[in-house]
Design an enzyme around this catalytic site. Structure first.
Site, short mmCIF file in Angstrom:
data_model
loop_
_atom_site.label_atom_id
_atom_site.label_comp_id
_atom_site.label_asym_id
_atom_site.label_seq_id
_atom_site.Cartn_x
_atom_site.Cartn_y
_atom_site.Cartn_z
N ARG A 52 0.84 -1.20 0.00
CA ARG A 52 0.00 0.00 0.00
C ARG A 52 0.87 1.24 0.00
O ARG A 52 0.57 2.25 -0.64
CB ARG A 52 -0.93 0.01 1.22
CG ARG A 52 -1.68 1.35 1.38
CD ARG A 52 -2.74 1.32 2.46
NE ARG A 52 -2.36 0.63 3.66
CZ ARG A 52 -1.55 1.12 4.62
NH1 ARG A 52 -1.01 2.32 4.48
NH2 ARG A 52 -1.29 0.40 5.69
N TYR A 105 -18.18 15.76 -15.51
CA TYR A 105 -18.45 14.33 -15.58
C TYR A 105 -19.40 13.93 -14.45
O TYR A 105 -19.27 14.41 -13.32
CB TYR A 105 -17.11 13.58 -15.47
CG TYR A 105 -17.24 12.12 -15.12
CD1 TYR A 105 -18.02 11.26 -15.88
CD2 TYR A 105 -16.56 11.59 -14.03
CE1 TYR A 105 -18.14 9.91 -15.55
CE2 TYR A 105 -16.67 10.25 -13.69
CZ TYR A 105 -17.46 9.42 -14.46
OH TYR A 105 -17.58 8.10 -14.11
N ASP A 178 -8.73 18.00 -15.21
CA ASP A 178 -8.96 16.62 -15.63
C ASP A 178 -8.60 16.54 -17.11
O ASP A 178 -9.29 17.09 -17.96
CB ASP A 178 -10.43 16.24 -15.40
CG ASP A 178 -10.72 14.78 -15.68
OD1 ASP A 178 -9.99 14.18 -16.51
OD2 ASP A 178 -11.67 14.23 -15.10
N LYS A 203 -8.92 5.11 -19.20
CA LYS A 203 -9.34 5.54 -20.53
C LYS A 203 -8.17 5.48 -21.53
O LYS A 203 -7.65 4.41 -21.80
CB LYS A 203 -9.94 6.93 -20.43
CG LYS A 203 -11.01 7.08 -19.32
CD LYS A 203 -12.15 6.10 -19.42
CE LYS A 203 -13.34 6.44 -18.53
NZ LYS A 203 -13.08 6.40 -17.09
#
Length: 383
Positions: A52, A105, A178, A203
């Site tokens: 982590r 979005y 973004d 994406k």
């Protein structure tokens, strides 16, 4: 490796990805481990103690993200929304304020309206292509971030990154952009004055619809350290196999984006002449209100295309349902072409709000297939 010394495609293939020193493997290994043997108490080997907190495969991706965006530090997350949440809770406190796009979005809108708002963070939606409206939305002393998408999802509006950065900094705020729709191949917001770049690496960066992830890249090393602390403390990190898949996708980002853009331009030309299409939303059109700004800050105009059906909502849904080669699915940026009805799919969470998208809107993620096949599919879908 930086853009001062190497071209974009070289960085995408090599940054953070030196051959493995033990075996000579030219592809970074997948360090599929949760923990690491330590040389002595308090002496973790190479700083790795728990995955982590740090993992060599994720570190390779983070270094590559920073290089291709021209930033000081990159951080990889389990999803784009995990990256957004970590940014908000690092920079903001309860009582603070953020300006967001009035066509953000749907997932970002949901994060602000259903999660962050309950935590005490207020927000105002404004059209980011109207600097006076953005200035009016800022609350002096309280606004910590101007949050931009450019192009926006799904209306493909364009914001002037340099102008927004100047406005944010005058107000004592950060500009976060973004950059998912453009990708760092077409646009690099940090070089235009932004402070933070956000990605859904699911994406275009991943590019093959086989991995979910998110990323943050920052211009300031100190902010990078703060974000890294919260990344570890909050824990929504990118797993090693996901990081490896994303790195593999980034290697071909440049050549894929060229084909995405080529295909999108052909499709825009076709749709612009079709009698069943009321309007086409694409920043590459010289009739687009943000065309000049997009031409200034993007090298090309991307693979995302939206259009409004002349027959309204029912026709828009029918077009989506009739498509065959264009897959009816959410997400975007993969090698395969996708079609969706944002109002009932990706942006359903904004229904009934000021950010609700038009019911007659269809969004295309144009893939890299043979473009004549894509045009034929649209022809039959449009009837």
């Amino acid at each position: 490796m930086t853009a001062d010394n190497y071209g974009f495609d070289t960085l995408a293939i090599h940054a953070g990805q030196d051959p493995d020193p033990r075996t000579g493997a030219v592809v970074p290994p997948i360090y599929q481990t949760s923990t690491y043997a330590q040389d002595a108490v308090g002496s973790p080997r190479l700083g790795y103690e728990y995955s982590r907190s740090g993992n060599p495969t994720r570190d390779a991706l983070q270094e590559c993200l920073a290089a291709i965006e021209g930033g000081r530090r990159g951080l990889a997350f389990a999803s784009g929304l995990a990256a957004e949440d970590t940014l908000l809770r690092t920079v903001c406190r309860p009582g603070d304020h953020v300006v967001i796009p009035n066509d953000a979005y749907g997932g970002t809108y949901r994060l602000f309206s259903k999660v962050a708002e309950r935590w005490g963070l207020s927000w105002t939606a404004a059209p980011l292509d109207d600097l006076d409206a953005v200035r009016a939305a800022i609350r002096p002393g309280l606004t910590k971030i101007i949050w931009a998408e450019t192009p926006t999802n799904p209306l493909l509006n364009i914001a002037d990154i340099t102008a927004l950065a100047d406005l944010a900094h005058e107000s004592g705020a950060l500009l976060a952009v973004d950059n998912t729709f453009a990708s760092p191949y077409l646009q690099q917001p940090l070089t235009l004055g932004a402070d933070v770049v956000i990605h859904s690496t699911t994406k275009y960066l991943g590019g093959h619809s086989d991995v979910v992830g998110g990323g943050l890249v920052v211009a300031d090393a100190g902010l990078g350290d703060e974000l890294a602390f919260h990344q570890n403390a909050m824990g929504a990190v990118n797993g090693p196999f996901d990081a490896w898949l994303t790195l593999r996708g980034i290697k071909t980002l440049g050549v894929r984006m060229d084909r995405h853009c080529d295909n999108a331009e052909r499709i825009v030309g076709y749709l612009s002449e079709h009698k069943k299409v009321a309007s086409v939303l694409y920043p590459g059109l010289d009739t687009h209100p943000g065309h000049e700004t997009a031409a200034k800050q993007m090298s090309r105009f991307g693979g995302m295309v939206s259009f409004r059906a002349a027959g309204g909502r029912d026709q828009a849904i029918e077009i989506c349902n009739r498509a065959k080669l264009f897959v009816l699915a959410e997400s975007l940026g993969g090698v395969e072409s996708l079609i969706e009805h944002p109002g009932q799919m990706t942006h359903l969470s904004a229904a009934g709000s000021a950010l609700e998208v038009p019911a007659d809107l269809v969004r295309l993620s144009v893939g890299i297939e043979t473009v004549d096949d894509l045009l034929a599919d649209l022809e039959q879908a449009l009837g």
